[in-house]
Design a protein around this motif. Sequence first.
Motif, PDB file in Angstrom:
ATOM      1  N   GLN A 284     -13.061  -4.937 -34.984  1.00 20.48           N
ATOM      2  CA  GLN A 284     -12.369  -5.923 -34.154  1.00 20.48           C
ATOM      3  C   GLN A 284     -12.939  -7.325 -34.409  1.00 20.48           C
ATOM      4  O   GLN A 284     -14.140  -7.491 -34.576  1.00 20.48           O
ATOM      5  CB  GLN A 284     -12.550  -5.593 -32.666  1.00 20.48           C
ATOM      6  N   ARG A 285     -12.054  -8.298 -34.442  1.00 20.46           N
ATOM      7  CA  ARG A 285     -12.455  -9.697 -34.528  1.00 20.46           C
ATOM      8  C   ARG A 285     -11.642 -10.482 -33.498  1.00 20.46           C
ATOM      9  O   ARG A 285     -10.404 -10.580 -33.627  1.00 20.46           O
ATOM     10  CB  ARG A 285     -12.197 -10.268 -35.931  1.00 20.46           C
ATOM     11  N   GLN A 286     -12.328 -10.994 -32.502  1.00 20.15           N
ATOM     12  CA  GLN A 286     -11.665 -11.799 -31.477  1.00 20.15           C
ATOM     13  C   GLN A 286     -10.470 -11.074 -30.855  1.00 20.15           C
ATOM     14  O   GLN A 286      -9.390 -11.637 -30.674  1.00 20.15           O
ATOM     15  CB  GLN A 286     -11.210 -13.138 -32.087  1.00 20.15           C
ATOM     16  N   GLY A 287     -10.679  -9.812 -30.572  1.00 16.63           N
ATOM     17  CA  GLY A 287      -9.662  -9.061 -29.837  1.00 16.63           C
ATOM     18  C   GLY A 287      -8.562  -8.462 -30.680  1.00 16.63           C
ATOM     19  O   GLY A 287      -7.620  -7.882 -30.148  1.00 16.63           O
ATOM     20  N   PHE A 288      -8.633  -8.629 -32.029  1.00 15.08           N
ATOM     21  CA  PHE A 288      -7.626  -7.947 -32.835  1.00 15.08           C
ATOM     22  C   PHE A 288      -8.327  -7.115 -33.905  1.00 15.08           C
ATOM     23  O   PHE A 288      -9.478  -7.353 -34.260  1.00 15.08           O
ATOM     24  CB  PHE A 288      -6.662  -8.959 -33.486  1.00 15.08           C
ATOM     25  N   ALA A 289      -7.588  -6.140 -34.370  1.00 13.21           N
ATOM     26  CA  ALA A 289      -8.128  -5.251 -35.401  1.00 13.21           C
ATOM     27  C   ALA A 289      -6.997  -4.804 -36.302  1.00 13.21           C
ATOM     28  O   ALA A 289      -5.850  -4.678 -35.865  1.00 13.21           O
ATOM     29  CB  ALA A 289      -8.795  -4.032 -34.775  1.00 13.21           C
ATOM     30  N   PRO A 290      -7.287  -4.581 -37.609  1.00 11.28           N
ATOM     31  CA  PRO A 290      -6.244  -4.044 -38.490  1.00 11.28           C
ATOM     32  C   PRO A 290      -5.861  -2.636 -38.043  1.00 11.28           C
ATOM     33  O   PRO A 290      -6.713  -1.832 -37.692  1.00 11.28           O
ATOM     34  CB  PRO A 290      -6.921  -4.022 -39.866  1.00 11.28           C
TER      35      PRO A 290
END
Length: 1004
Positions: free
Chosen positions: A993-999
Motif C-alpha cells: 500500500q502507498r497512501q491508501g492505494f495498492a495495485p
Amino acid sequence: MQAQSPYETKTQAIAKELISATREKRSFFSKLQDQMRLDDKLLGWTMENPFLRVQLFRFIDTLPALKDNGEIARHLQQYLGDDTVELPAALKKILNFTEPNSPPAQIAAATISKSVETLAFKYISGENTKQLLKTVERLRKDKMAFTIDLLGEAVITESEAQQYQQTYLDLMADLAAEAKRWSKVNAIDEADGEALAKVQVSVKLTAFYSQFDPLDPAGSKANVAERVRLLLRHAKDLGVAVHFDMEHYEYKTLTLQILKEVLMEEEFRDRRDIGVTMQGYLRDSYADLEGLVAWAKERGTPITVRLVKGAYWDQETINALQNHWEQPVFNEKGATDINYERMTRLLLENHQYLYGAIASHNVRSQAVACAIAKELNIPRRNFECQVLYGMGDQLAKALVKEGYRVRVYCPYGKILPGMAYLIRRLLENTANSSFLRQNLEERPVEELIAPPTGDLNQTIHDIAASPIHFDAAPNTDYAEPDLRSKAEFALDEVKKQLGKRYLPFINGEYVQTENFVDSVNPSRSAELIGKVGQISQEQAQEAIAAAKAAFPAWKKTPATERANILRKAAEIMETRRHELNAWICLETGKTLREADPEVSEAIDFCRYYADEMERLAHGFDVKPDDLSQVRGFKKYDVCGETNRYHYQPRGIAVVISPWNFPFAIATGMTVAALVTGNCTLLKPAATSSVIGAKIAEILIEAGMPKGVFQFVPGRGSTVGNYMVKHPDVHLIAFTGSREVGCDIYANAAIVQPGQKHLKRVIAEMGGKNAIIVDDSADLDQAVAGVLHSAFGYSGQKCSACSRAIVMDAVHDTFVERLVEAVKSINVGETDNPSVKMGPVIDGSAQAKIKDYILKGKEQSTVAFETEVPDNGFYVSPTIFTGVKADHGIAQEEIFGPVLAVIKVSSFDEALEVANGTDYALTGGIYSRTPLSIERATEEFEVGNLYINRGITGAIVSRQPFGGFKMSGVGSKAGGPDYLLQFLEPRHVTENVQRQGFAPIEGVD
C-alpha cells in the motif's frame, strides 16, 4: 492393410465347418446360463463381474495353503465379504455366516473347496499315475494323442531340479510300460507308414537347473545340457518323444541356444522325436522361427515346432514396464494373431525341415493351418493340431473328425503346484478377448473367423501414462547377448587399469598427498584395485575454504542450470554403465546383477533431483516468464500485501558415503547437496574410494564449477571428524553404521567457536530387518524372496533381511526349502557369472561376522553353513533356527550373510517380534490373508514395507527409502521431500500500500 493370404478362401470354409461342429452340442456357456453346478457358476459370475473375478481368483490361489475349513471360511469372508464386491444371490447365501468355525461356515468352506477342486480337474489331467492313465486311455479312445507336462516345474533348489528330472524319468518308464498294452490307434500312432511314439512328455529347461541364468550362458548350458542328454537317452530307450517348452522371455534365447547345440551333437542329430515351442506373442518370434528353419536345414533331420500364442502376457508386460524395457510381447491380441498366422505359414511352408504342431483354441488359427496343409499336401507326419486339456474339447473332436492328428497337452501333478496353471487357464477362459468365451457366447461366425487386425508396433508404453515425472534408467537386460558381450568386454578393460593411483580433487585441481590407501578386490584380496590418496587436515581446511569461496556464486546459479549439470552427469553414467558396473564388481565384490541396478539408481538420483529442484525453485502458480521463478518464490498474496515463500541453500555440505552402495548412495547424497546450491565435499569409504574417484570424474566432466564439488578421501577418525566439527560446515549427509552415525550426530550438535548456525545431520544408519512369513504365504515366493533379501550382496545391505519370522504351521517346510535353496547358490569371485554370492568387504568385516556366528552357535541351532573360498574375504551363508527374539543375532545388526529364523505361533506374536528391535528401516510380509496384510501395513514399524516381494532394491521415486528409530534421521532418499533437508526456507512479506492505494492484480 495386410495383403489377402492365398489360403484365405479355404481358411474361411474350414473355419465355418469347425465352428459349426463346436456348436452342435450343448455349450459350456449354456451350462453357465442354466446355473447347473457351482464350479460352472463361479466362472459365469466372474465373466459378469471383473472385481469379483480378481478376488475369487486370488482366493483360489490361496486355497491350497489353507489347512482346514475354518481357515477357508475366514479367507472366504476376507476376499469376498468386502462391500465393494458385488456377490450373486447364490454366493451371498453360501457366505451367510459370521463365525468361521460355525456349522454354516464349515459347510460353505467344504462346498467352495470341493467346487474349486472340481474346477481344477477340468484342466489338470490327474494328480497321480492312476488318474493320468485313465485320462490318457480316454483320449486315445477318442483318437487323440497326448503330451504330459509336470506341474510345479519352477525350481529354486538343486534338489528340486534333480527331483524334477527323476520324476520325468519315472513317468516315462511307467507310461512306456503301459503303452505296450495299448491297442494301436492308426490316427495317432502312425503317419505315412512311420510309427510315431505313443508317449510324449513336455519339459522346461529352466527346471533342470535352479541357477539357470542368461548372464551365465556357459554355466547354465554345462549344468542343463547333461541332464537333457540323460533324459533324451532314456527317452530313446523307452520309445518316448520329448518336447521342450518355453517359459518367460528372459530364458528364451538361452533355451534355444542350448537346444540347438545339444541337438546338433552326433548322438542326437538324427532324432526326429524331439520338439521345441515357439511363442507367437513375442515380437521377435518370427525372426526366431526363421533362424530355426535355417538351423533345421543345416541339421538335416526335422524336429517338431509347437506354435503357441503364449501364457505370460501380463507378467511379461508388467516386467517390461517395471524395468523400463521394450515390451517383448505384442500389445494387442489382434497383433499376436497376425504374427501367429505369419508364423504358421512360415512353419508349414517349410514342413520338410520342421514339423508343425499348431496349438490353439482359436478356430480361425487352426483353420489357417489346415488350409495351408491341404493346399501344400503336407504329409500327415509333418503336421498336427494341439489343444490344452479341458479347453477346446469340441474343437479337438471336430479336428479328429476331419482326419487331422490331434494332441492334447495334459498338465499332471498335485493341485498345490498346479494352482498357478489353473489361474492362467481361468484367466484365459474368462477374458473378454478369449476366443473360447466369444465362441461360447455365440458371437457371429463372420466376426469370429475374420482375418485378425491390430497394430504390431504399439506398446503398453504408448497408452499407459506413468506417474513418475522423470525418465527412469532401465537396468541392463542380460538376456540380450550383445549386452552380455559389452559387460564381459568392460570387465576385461577395467582389469587392465587396476593398480592406478587416484588423487583428491580440491579447488578445481587434483592434489598430491603423502599417504595412500590400497583398495583391494574382496573376491581376491591379493588383487590391488587402486591406490587412493588421503588428504591431510590442512588439505581438508583448504577444501572447506575453497567451498566457502565458491558458495556465493553457486547459490545464485539458477536452479535449472544446476539441474542440467546433473542431467549431463546422468548421461555420462549411462554411457559408462558397463565400465562402472565392472568397477563396482571388482572393488566391492558385487555381482554384475547387483552392480547394474546401483548405476541405474545413481542415474535416477541425478535426473529425479534435477526435476525436484526445478519444482521447488519454480514454486506454485507462477508464470513461466516471471522473474521470481529463478529465485524460487511461491506466491500467497492478499489485497495490499504480497507473500513470498522460497528456499535457499544451507552452505557447505560434507557427504560421508558408505562402501556397500558406493556409487548410488554416494551419488545420491552428493548431487542432492549440489543441486540445492550447496558446495559439497565427498568423502567416500576407504574400501570403495576408487569408485568415489569415478564419481568425481563424472561430476567434473559434467561441468561442476571450481570449489563447488571436491573429492576428499581421508581417514574418518581424523579428517572425517575434523570436517564434521568444522564451524564453516553447515550440513553432514551420512550413510553407514549406527555407531559412527550417532557419533557424527553428537559432534555436529556441539557449536564450535565462530560457528553461527546449527548443523543439519542427515543420517541413515542401518536396520535389523525382518520378513514375516505367515501360514497362507506362497512358499515359492517366500523362500525366493528371503533368499535374495538375506544373501544378496552377502547380506551387506542396510535393507537386507536378517530375521525371518515364520508361523509354526509352515516353519519346518519353509526352513527345509530355504536350506536347500542356499545350498544351491554358488559362492565365489563375483566376476564369475555363475556366482550368486560373493565375499564381504574386508578382513575386519569378515572377522566381526564370524564372531557373531560363533555367538549364535551358543544360543541357537545352525541349519546351514558351508565351506567357502579362502582367497578373499568370504563368509559362509549361515542360517540359524531355534532363535529367540532376544538373542544377540536377532537384535544386533550383523551386516553379513547371517539369517536368524524365528518361529512364532500367531500373527500377533510375529508383529511383536518384528517390532522388537531398536531399528525401523525395512520389513516385509509374505501372506495371502487380506487381514494380515492390512495389519502389517498399519502396525509393522518400518520406513519401507514390502508385501509379497523381497525387501531390498528400492527404486527412486517409486519407493523413497529411509527409516526411523535408530535406523536414521532425515527424510526418504529418492522422495519428494528429500531435497528440503538441504535447503533453508525463507518467507518475505511486503506491504504494497502507498497512501491508501495498492495495485490489485487483474484489475485495470
